[in-house]
Design an enzyme around this catalytic site. Structure first.
Site, PDB file in Angstrom:
ATOM      1  N   ASP A   1      42.895  41.764  27.975  1.00 16.48           N
ATOM      2  CA  ASP A   1      43.161  42.692  26.878  1.00 16.48           C
ATOM      3  C   ASP A   1      41.843  43.279  26.405  1.00 16.48           C
ATOM      4  O   ASP A   1      40.790  43.021  26.988  1.00 16.48           O
ATOM      5  CB  ASP A   1      43.844  41.949  25.726  1.00 16.48           C
ATOM      6  CG  ASP A   1      42.985  40.804  25.250  1.00 16.48           C
ATOM      7  OD1 ASP A   1      41.923  41.061  24.659  1.00 16.48           O
ATOM      8  OD2 ASP A   1      43.342  39.648  25.489  1.00 16.48           O
TER       9      ASP A   1
ATOM     10  N   LYS B   1      49.082  42.735  31.858  1.00 15.18           N
ATOM     11  CA  LYS B   1      48.565  41.939  30.742  1.00 15.18           C
ATOM     12  C   LYS B   1      49.690  41.204  30.026  1.00 15.18           C
ATOM     13  O   LYS B   1      49.593  40.009  29.732  1.00 15.18           O
ATOM     14  CB  LYS B   1      47.794  42.844  29.780  1.00 15.18           C
ATOM     15  CG  LYS B   1      47.099  42.104  28.664  1.00 15.18           C
ATOM     16  CD  LYS B   1      48.009  41.949  27.468  1.00 15.18           C
ATOM     17  CE  LYS B   1      47.313  41.138  26.379  1.00 15.18           C
ATOM     18  NZ  LYS B   1      48.237  40.903  25.247  1.00 15.18           N
TER      19      LYS B   1
END
Length: 315
Positions: free
Chosen positions: A261, A242
């Site tokens: 996320d 991420k």
DNA sequence: GTCCAGGCCAGAC
DNA sequence: GTCTGGCCTGGA
């Protein structure tokens, strides 16, 4: 027709409809800002600048003051303490991604599906900034399992601890983002204590060392194909999938980088996938569904999802 | 007190 | 390879 003028050392963006400071700075891509009365003070590169979208009275005053005909303009953005017109062309134009036609982008996204359409309409004026790659590396290492107000504070403190002094504005001293060499020399203890980064301190210092010593070459990464760049940047401690995507999207303008996320997970499950817990699969779906500009779509989705608290359990 | 915040890492399977 | 628990820390 939108254009740029300078008056009294201020830069004005005239007629640029897709420029809303709130949507630009408060969407989690940028951490060095404060806001007062709708005016944003930002620290970027060597600048400590003020950005404001003028209201009708302010536009009228500006127009009278300089004998301009701006009354029909619905959008005037003022950049203060941002240098002169050369600074605009050499720095700010690219920083604010002014070459991209966001109206066209919104139209393109609106045609994909109703939810994305809703998200883009909610965020008119959002732009994805072209920020410093190195600064994004450290900022997003700090972002992991953290919240925005704490991230902002940590980045600010980190700069105070190891960065060059820039300017004092409204009684606050601002510092340039530190170099890799400067961060590499800190100890985890002082970094953790002063900047409040907690267990991320060793990640920051070790990453700074790897970059300063050339073990990881950020310039080379920028020339790599997306998959290779993503893999290479993850060699840095504290950088997972991420964070790597955030760095590539915000620091290297990789439109395809699709950070997964907590909010994207909520949105994707609420409107697209139903129940998927595997982040890798969510990302694969995002790339497949949104295509080459997945990262830009992600920004609209993320911003709207967080602002409207998508997926909240109803009592 | 608990839970969460723009997740990552180590260890287990 | 996928899944799980733990984690600095401040605010709700």
């Amino acid at each position: 027709m939108n254009h740029v003028i300078t008056k009294n050392k201020d830069i004005y963006l005239i007629g640029q409809e897709d420029f809303e400071p709130k949507h630009i700075f408060e969407n989690g891509q940028m951490f060095r800002w404060t806001v007062k009365d709708d005016e944003y003070t930002i620290v970027v590169d060597k600048y400590v600048s003020k950005i404001k979208k003028l209201n009708l009275d302010e536009i009228k005053n500006l127009s009278q003051q300089h004998d301009l005909d701006l009354d029909s303009e619905s959008s005037v953005v003022r950049l203060q303490n941002a240098g002169d017109i050369n600074d605009y062309h050499q720095f700010w134009h690219h920083y604010f991604d002014m070459d991209r036609d966001y109206a066209a982008l919104r139209k393109e996204f609106s045609a994909i599906d109703d939810y994305l359409k809703k998200a883009t309409e909610f965020s008119v004026g959002l732009r994805v900034l072209n920020q410093d790659f190195w600064e994004m590396v450290i900022s997003f290492i700090i972002s992991a399992n953290n919240n925005i107000s704490r991230i902002k504070n940590s980045v600010s403190k980190l700069s105070e601890l190891a960065g060059e002094k820039l300017a004092e504005i409204d009684g606050v001293t601002h510092y340039k983002f530190p170099t890799a060499k400067a961060l590499a020399q800190l100890t985890p203890d002082e970094l953790s204590k002063f900047a409040g980064v907690g267990y991320r301190a060793p990640y920051i210092i070790e990453s700074a060392k790897m970059i300063d010593e050339g073990q990881v070459n950020l310039d080379q990464i920028r020339t790599m194909p997306y998959e290779d760049a993503h893999k290479e940047i993850m060699r840095l401690p504290g950088v997972g999938p991420k964070v790597a995507d955030c760095i590539l999207l915000f620091g290297d303008a990789r439109e395809i980088a699709f950070p997964v996320d907590t909010w994207v997970i909520k949105v994707m499950n609420e409107y697209y996938l139903g129940k998927e817990k595997n982040n890798k699969k969510i990302k694969a779906y995002g790339l497949e569904y949104f295509g080459q500009k997945a990262g830009l779509a992600q920004q609209y989705l993320f911003y709207h999802a967080r602002a409207t608290n998508v997926g909240a359990k109803k009592k």
